[in-house]
Design an enzyme around this catalytic site. Structure first.
Site, PDB file in Angstrom:
ATOM      1  N   TYR A   1       2.303 -14.864 -16.397  1.00 49.99           N
ATOM      2  CA  TYR A   1       1.287 -15.015 -17.435  1.00 49.99           C
ATOM      3  C   TYR A   1       1.532 -13.957 -18.505  1.00 49.99           C
ATOM      4  O   TYR A   1       1.595 -12.768 -18.193  1.00 49.99           O
ATOM      5  CB  TYR A   1      -0.115 -14.838 -16.843  1.00 49.99           C
ATOM      6  CG  TYR A   1      -0.387 -15.852 -15.761  1.00 49.99           C
ATOM      7  CD1 TYR A   1      -0.858 -17.117 -16.079  1.00 49.99           C
ATOM      8  CD2 TYR A   1      -0.130 -15.541 -14.430  1.00 49.99           C
ATOM      9  CE1 TYR A   1      -1.065 -18.064 -15.088  1.00 49.99           C
ATOM     10  CE2 TYR A   1      -0.342 -16.479 -13.435  1.00 49.99           C
ATOM     11  CZ  TYR A   1      -0.806 -17.741 -13.773  1.00 49.99           C
ATOM     12  OH  TYR A   1      -1.001 -18.671 -12.790  1.00 49.99           O
TER      13      TYR A   1
ATOM     14  N   CYS B   1      -2.878  -0.149  28.440  1.00 56.46           N
ATOM     15  CA  CYS B   1      -2.915  -0.769  29.756  1.00 56.46           C
ATOM     16  C   CYS B   1      -1.734  -0.221  30.536  1.00 56.46           C
ATOM     17  O   CYS B   1      -0.624  -0.151  30.015  1.00 56.46           O
ATOM     18  CB  CYS B   1      -2.793  -2.281  29.595  1.00 56.46           C
ATOM     19  SG  CYS B   1      -2.210  -3.088  31.083  1.00 56.46           S
TER      20      CYS B   1
ATOM     21  N   ASP C   1      -3.559  -9.002 -10.977  1.00 59.48           N
ATOM     22  CA  ASP C   1      -3.110  -8.044  -9.965  1.00 59.48           C
ATOM     23  C   ASP C   1      -1.723  -8.424  -9.451  1.00 59.48           C
ATOM     24  O   ASP C   1      -1.564  -8.920  -8.339  1.00 59.48           O
ATOM     25  CB  ASP C   1      -4.125  -8.004  -8.813  1.00 59.48           C
ATOM     26  CG  ASP C   1      -3.895  -6.810  -7.918  1.00 59.48           C
ATOM     27  OD1 ASP C   1      -3.107  -5.916  -8.295  1.00 59.48           O
ATOM     28  OD2 ASP C   1      -4.501  -6.764  -6.834  1.00 59.48           O
TER      29      ASP C   1
ATOM     30  N   CYS D   1      -7.792  -3.109  32.086  1.00 60.74           N
ATOM     31  CA  CYS D   1      -7.238  -3.942  31.018  1.00 60.74           C
ATOM     32  C   CYS D   1      -7.930  -5.308  31.018  1.00 60.74           C
ATOM     33  O   CYS D   1      -8.017  -5.949  32.065  1.00 60.74           O
ATOM     34  CB  CYS D   1      -5.736  -4.106  31.253  1.00 60.74           C
ATOM     35  SG  CYS D   1      -4.983  -5.363  30.218  1.00 60.74           S
TER      36      CYS D   1
ATOM     37  N   LYS E   1      -7.656  -8.861 -15.598  1.00 59.77           N
ATOM     38  CA  LYS E   1      -6.664  -7.862 -15.190  1.00 59.77           C
ATOM     39  C   LYS E   1      -5.929  -8.432 -13.983  1.00 59.77           C
ATOM     40  O   LYS E   1      -6.439  -8.436 -12.862  1.00 59.77           O
ATOM     41  CB  LYS E   1      -7.310  -6.515 -14.862  1.00 59.77           C
ATOM     42  CG  LYS E   1      -6.244  -5.467 -14.572  1.00 59.77           C
ATOM     43  CD  LYS E   1      -6.799  -4.075 -14.618  1.00 59.77           C
ATOM     44  CE  LYS E   1      -5.719  -3.015 -14.512  1.00 59.77           C
ATOM     45  NZ  LYS E   1      -4.638  -3.272 -13.589  1.00 59.77           N
TER      46      LYS E   1
ATOM     47  N   CYS F   1       1.299  -7.120  33.084  1.00 53.74           N
ATOM     48  CA  CYS F   1       0.296  -7.600  32.130  1.00 53.74           C
ATOM     49  C   CYS F   1       0.845  -8.747  31.259  1.00 53.74           C
ATOM     50  O   CYS F   1       1.900  -8.608  30.640  1.00 53.74           O
ATOM     51  CB  CYS F   1      -0.120  -6.436  31.239  1.00 53.74           C
ATOM     52  SG  CYS F   1      -1.365  -6.874  30.033  1.00 53.74           S
TER      53      CYS F   1
ATOM     54  N   LYS G   1     -12.381  -1.977 -14.012  1.00 53.22           N
ATOM     55  CA  LYS G   1     -12.074  -2.393 -12.636  1.00 53.22           C
ATOM     56  C   LYS G   1     -13.308  -2.914 -11.904  1.00 53.22           C
ATOM     57  O   LYS G   1     -14.417  -2.431 -12.126  1.00 53.22           O
ATOM     58  CB  LYS G   1     -11.529  -1.182 -11.849  1.00 53.22           C
ATOM     59  CG  LYS G   1     -10.171  -0.712 -12.294  1.00 53.22           C
ATOM     60  CD  LYS G   1      -9.088  -1.509 -11.593  1.00 53.22           C
ATOM     61  CE  LYS G   1      -7.724  -0.918 -11.802  1.00 53.22           C
ATOM     62  NZ  LYS G   1      -7.422   0.233 -10.993  1.00 53.22           N
TER      63      LYS G   1
ATOM     64  N   CYS H   1      -5.159  -7.937  32.352  1.00 53.05           N
ATOM     65  CA  CYS H   1      -4.565  -7.959  33.700  1.00 53.05           C
ATOM     66  C   CYS H   1      -5.309  -7.084  34.706  1.00 53.05           C
ATOM     67  O   CYS H   1      -4.879  -6.973  35.852  1.00 53.05           O
ATOM     68  CB  CYS H   1      -3.105  -7.548  33.630  1.00 53.05           C
ATOM     69  SG  CYS H   1      -2.870  -5.780  33.416  1.00 53.05           S
TER      70      CYS H   1
ATOM     71  N   GLU I   1      -9.672  -9.863 -21.308  1.00 55.34           N
ATOM     72  CA  GLU I   1      -8.714 -10.630 -20.498  1.00 55.34           C
ATOM     73  C   GLU I   1      -8.888 -10.310 -19.017  1.00 55.34           C
ATOM     74  O   GLU I   1      -9.488  -9.304 -18.659  1.00 55.34           O
ATOM     75  CB  GLU I   1      -7.276 -10.261 -20.906  1.00 55.34           C
ATOM     76  CG  GLU I   1      -6.956 -10.582 -22.342  1.00 55.34           C
ATOM     77  CD  GLU I   1      -5.565 -10.098 -22.739  1.00 55.34           C
ATOM     78  OE1 GLU I   1      -4.740  -9.821 -21.856  1.00 55.34           O
ATOM     79  OE2 GLU I   1      -5.331  -9.983 -23.954  1.00 55.34           O
TER      80      GLU I   1
HETATM   81  S1  IVH Z   1      -2.124  -4.911 -21.350  1.00 55.36           S
HETATM   82  C1  IVH Z   1      -0.659  -0.467 -22.939  1.00 55.36           C
HETATM   83  N1  IVH Z   1      -3.270  -6.912 -20.159  1.00 55.36           N
HETATM   84  O1  IVH Z   1      -2.399  -3.417 -15.997  1.00 55.36           O
HETATM   85  C2  IVH Z   1      -0.811  -1.282 -21.704  1.00 55.36           C
HETATM   86  N2  IVH Z   1      -2.224  -5.271 -18.808  1.00 55.36           N
HETATM   87  O2  IVH Z   1      -2.529  -0.276 -16.403  1.00 55.36           O
HETATM   88  C3  IVH Z   1      -0.997  -2.714 -22.038  1.00 55.36           C
HETATM   89  N3  IVH Z   1      -2.368  -5.745 -16.424  1.00 55.36           N
HETATM   90  O3  IVH Z   1       0.753  -2.374 -15.345  1.00 55.36           O
HETATM   91  C4  IVH Z   1      -1.215  -3.520 -20.833  1.00 55.36           C
HETATM   92  N4  IVH Z   1      -3.443  -7.641 -16.579  1.00 55.36           N
HETATM   93  O4  IVH Z   1       0.534  -4.810 -15.273  1.00 55.36           O
HETATM   94  C5  IVH Z   1      -2.581  -5.763 -19.993  1.00 55.36           C
HETATM   95  N5  IVH Z   1      -4.309  -8.777 -19.257  1.00 55.36           N
HETATM   96  C6  IVH Z   1      -3.629  -7.647 -19.095  1.00 55.36           C
HETATM   97  C7  IVH Z   1      -3.265  -7.177 -17.816  1.00 55.36           C
HETATM   98  C8  IVH Z   1      -2.575  -5.964 -17.725  1.00 55.36           C
HETATM   99  C9  IVH Z   1      -2.900  -6.775 -15.747  1.00 55.36           C
HETATM  100  C10 IVH Z   1      -1.706  -4.588 -15.777  1.00 55.36           C
HETATM  101  C11 IVH Z   1      -0.316  -4.316 -16.253  1.00 55.36           C
HETATM  102  C12 IVH Z   1      -0.162  -2.838 -16.307  1.00 55.36           C
HETATM  103  C13 IVH Z   1      -1.522  -2.334 -15.962  1.00 55.36           C
HETATM  104  C14 IVH Z   1      -1.938  -1.345 -16.999  1.00 55.36           C
END
Ligand code: IVH
Length: 676
Positions: free
Chosen positions: A227, A430, A119, A412, A117, A436, A318, A415, A115
């Site tokens: 989501y 300045c 932010d 500056c 991640k 200025c 990451k 000025c 999935e």
């Molecule tokens: S599953 C047991 N799925 O990542 C933890 N987390 O370090 C299960 N996050 O604070 C989390 N996208 O906010 C999961 N597709 C995703 C995610 C996700 C972002 C974030 C979540 C959490 C952090 C986990």
């Protein structure tokens, strides 16, 4: 006459249409209808509801939370803790993660759910009989805050669950992420900037700031999206076998899931998907900071369990911070509102994480030396968590022969006043504070403020209009505004009366004190108290102007650096010119009390607690008039502490240090003896 069933069907159709357009507008930022058409749909629904209040649907968008602001959020304990994920950063770590799983599940086929991640901010949603009853932040994972009112304003988040072929569960707890899609974020920032309001550094901060608003109407005005990515509790049990089935089921109930998701049969395939998404990242509607890799099978997840606070069945993969190489074409110096000079590297435009970067701040001359960056250098730039680009590294191996070293400018760039940077200071400034153009607004604001020249009515709105009409180049122009009465009358909403009031207030401000005038000049490091000390010590403006650094340093309250700022201020010709014009316009003051009549000269006093006959400000002023320096803290150098009612720790400290203490009666008697 329409039957109730038809009316409900019409309402449901409108609700679905509005939800679809909300999604297109807020999440995809691709509206397919005009705002007008959208409003019409909304009004149609409202009209139907007004005619048939008994048929109003519980999930209607017209029934958004009211404008009731909360005073604080309630704390909620998560029934199932919201845990965190372990991290991997490269292929080797990823394969090691898979090996650990295979060792614990020998001879089992393992599929991975991959999935995005997201932010944003993790939240938890509770549904009872399909109705959204609670939204809670992750908090520390054990307890979060009840943000139900705010989550209800998130357009793509179902307030009511429906399933086409199954009953909805009695109780369901869904986990997911709240985000501000990139385009909505840009729109919000552009609108805020146009209104002169605070902008957000990145979509994550914007989402966090919006969710934590106590007033849900503010959250409602922000383009947030939710989501779903997991189920924490379900009664009766959902009977689903895997992560990808769970996500499908959540979609069927009305949740939105992230725009990409993959089911992979091998860890090599996971790596390929990771590389693919890294490429596609700029095109995604939302910010992501990596991928989340989960064992797909829920039974296998259970078998794997947790290690301390992290699941063994999932990890975050990451993305490295995006870095790109480019060339420094020039280094400019920008002058801020308070006179600070900031070097900005102009770069050959380069794409970093989908965004073109052509400028990057180098903060100060110290940073330039630390990086040893020169004009013509090749540099790598990156955007980390936040959107602001930074120089990662200078590559001296690619330095062309004609690369130019950067010096702090002597003058500056705005000025031409001298640039100064006392030893021990990190920032260059300045010295033409009064003149200025870059510092104009701040200088004027300070000059007219209550403790300075106290020109009542010359607020920011006036100042903006006057700058616009080109009537204020520096503070001395304030005293020539009466010559432009006709022009002043052209300013919107400024009638004869307000113009006259302004001119009168300016006239009245001409009689002042030397201390106020010195303070009004806005010399760096010279606050109200220091200005008073300077006035008392030097007695005339000419004497102050002619003082050398050593003489300045002898003034109580003036340290080495402030002495230098004062000296440099009067060295800047432009400042002296403005002061001349101010005095020529008629600003005047009575001679300050001679130091011989200042019996408390050089003494440090402290006023604490509540006095019944005067405020602390007045007590301070009366002591200062006698030459005392009034400080906020007690030390062994304190001459005397005036202690009113409810004096606390300062009184204790005075007693401990055996500093003299006066109560209010003694203080009044003391003042009386000097007629002060
Ligand atoms: S599953 C047991 N799925 O990542 C933890 N987390 O370090 C299960 N996050 O604070 C989390 N996208 O906010 C999961 N597709 C995703 C995610 C996700 C972002 C974030 C979540 C959490 C952090 C986990």
């Amino acid at each position: 006459m329409m039957q109730p069933a038809d009316i409900v069907a019409q309402m449901r159709q409108l609700i679905q249409l509005i939800a679809k357009h909300n999604h297109a507008y807020y999440v995809m930022d691709q509206p397919t209808i005009t705002d007008n058409e959208y409003d019409q749909l909304f009004h149609q629904l409202k009209a139907l509801e007004a005619d048939h209040p008994d048929l109003v649907q519980t999930d209607t968008p017209t029934n958004r939370v009211g404008g009731q602001a909360l005073t604080k959020f309630q704390t909620v304990t998560h029934k199932v803790p919201m845990l965190s994920l372990g991290n991997v950063f490269n292929q080797e770590d990823l394969f090691a993660f898979a090996r650990r799983i295979e060792e614990r599940l020998p001879n089992q086929q393992i599929q991975y759910d991959v999935e995005l991640k997201l932010d944003g901010l993790a939240i938890s949603l509770w549904y009872e009989d399909g109705k959204l009853v609670r939204g809670v932040t992750r908090g520390d994972g054990e307890t979060g805050e009840d943000i139900t009112q705010n989550v209800k304003t998130i357009r793509n988040l179902p307030k009511h669950l429906h399933h086409s072929s199954q009953p909805v569960p009695r109780f369901l707890e869904v986990r997911g992420e709240v985000l501000m899609p990139k385009l909505g974020f840009e729109r919000l920032n552009a609108a805020n900037e146009a209104k002169g309001e605070k902008t957000f550094a990145n979509p994550r901060n914007a989402a966090a700031g919006s969710l934590r608003q106590l007033d849900p109407s503010i959250a409602a005005s922000r383009p947030l999206a939710f989501y779903a990515y997991g189920i924490a509790q379900c009664e009766p049990a959902h009977g689903l076998a895997s992560m990808h089935e769970s996500l499908q089921w959540l979609t069927a109930l009305g949740f939105e899931i992230a725009e990409r998701q993959f089911l992979c049969s091998s860890i090599q395939e996971v790596q390929q998907r990771y590389e693919q998404i890294q490429q596609e990242r700029p095109q995604l509607a939302v910010e992501i900071d990596g991928m989340v890799i989960k064992v797909d099978d829920l039974k296998q997840q259970q078998q794997l369990g947790f290690l301390s606070r992290e699941p063994r069945w999932a990890t975050a993969y990451k993305f490295p911070a995006e870095v790109a190489m480019t060339t420094v074409e020039n280094i400019d110096w920008q002058v801020g509102r308070t006179g600070t000079l900031t070097p900005v590297a102009r770069l050959t435009p380069v794409l970093v994480g989908g965004v073109t970067v052509s400028n990057v701040t180098l903060h100060n001359i110290g940073e330039i030396h630390r990086l040893d960056v020169r004009i013509g250098d090749r540099v790598s730039v990156y955007r980390s968590g936040d959107v602001i680009p930074k120089v990662e590294k200078v590559w001296p191996e690619f330095r062309p022969e004609n690369a130019v070293e950067v010096q702090l400018p002597a003058q500056c760039p705005v000025c031409s006043s001298p640039v100064v940077m006392p030893e021990g200071e990190a920032l260059a400034r300045c010295s033409g504070g009064l003149y200025c153009a870059a510092q104009r607004i701040e200088a004027i604001r300070h000059f007219v403020s209550r403790k300075a020249m106290d020109i009542e009515g010359l607020g920011d709105r006036w100042v903006e209009s006057l700058l616009h009409l080109d009537l204020l180049k520096d503070v001395a122009d304030i005293y020539h505004l009466h010559e432009h009465r006709e022009k002043l009358l052209t300013i919107e909403k400024m009638g004869e009366k307000s113009v006259q009031n302004l001119i009168d207030a300016i006239e009245a401000s001409k009689k002042t004190t030397l201390a106020r005038f010195i303070y009004a000049l806005g010399i760096r490091g010279v606050g109200e108290t220091t200005a008073r000390m300077l006035a008392n010590t030097f007695q005339t403006l000419d004497a102050l102007k002619q003082a050398d650094i050593e003489m300045l340093k002898k003034t109580p309250d003036v340290g080495d650096i402030t002495a230098e700022w004062i000296y440099d201020f009067f060295l800047a010709e432009h400042n002296v010119e403005v002061i001349k014009r101010l005095l020529a316009a008629g600003i005047h003051w009575d001679a300050p009390i001679a130091p011989t009549r200042q019996p408390l000269n050089g003494e440090s006093w402290v006023v604490t607690g509540t006095l019944s006959t005067m405020g602390r400000d007045e007590a301070t002023q009366r002591l200062q008039a006698l030459g005392a320096r009034v400080s906020g803290s007690v030390s062994s150098k304190t001459k005397c502490v005036v202690a009113g009612e409810k004096a606390g720790s300062k009184l204790d400290k005075a007693e401990k240090l055996q500093v003299r203490v006066m109560n209010e009666d003694e203080f009044l008697a003391f003042l009386a003896q000097y007629n002060a």
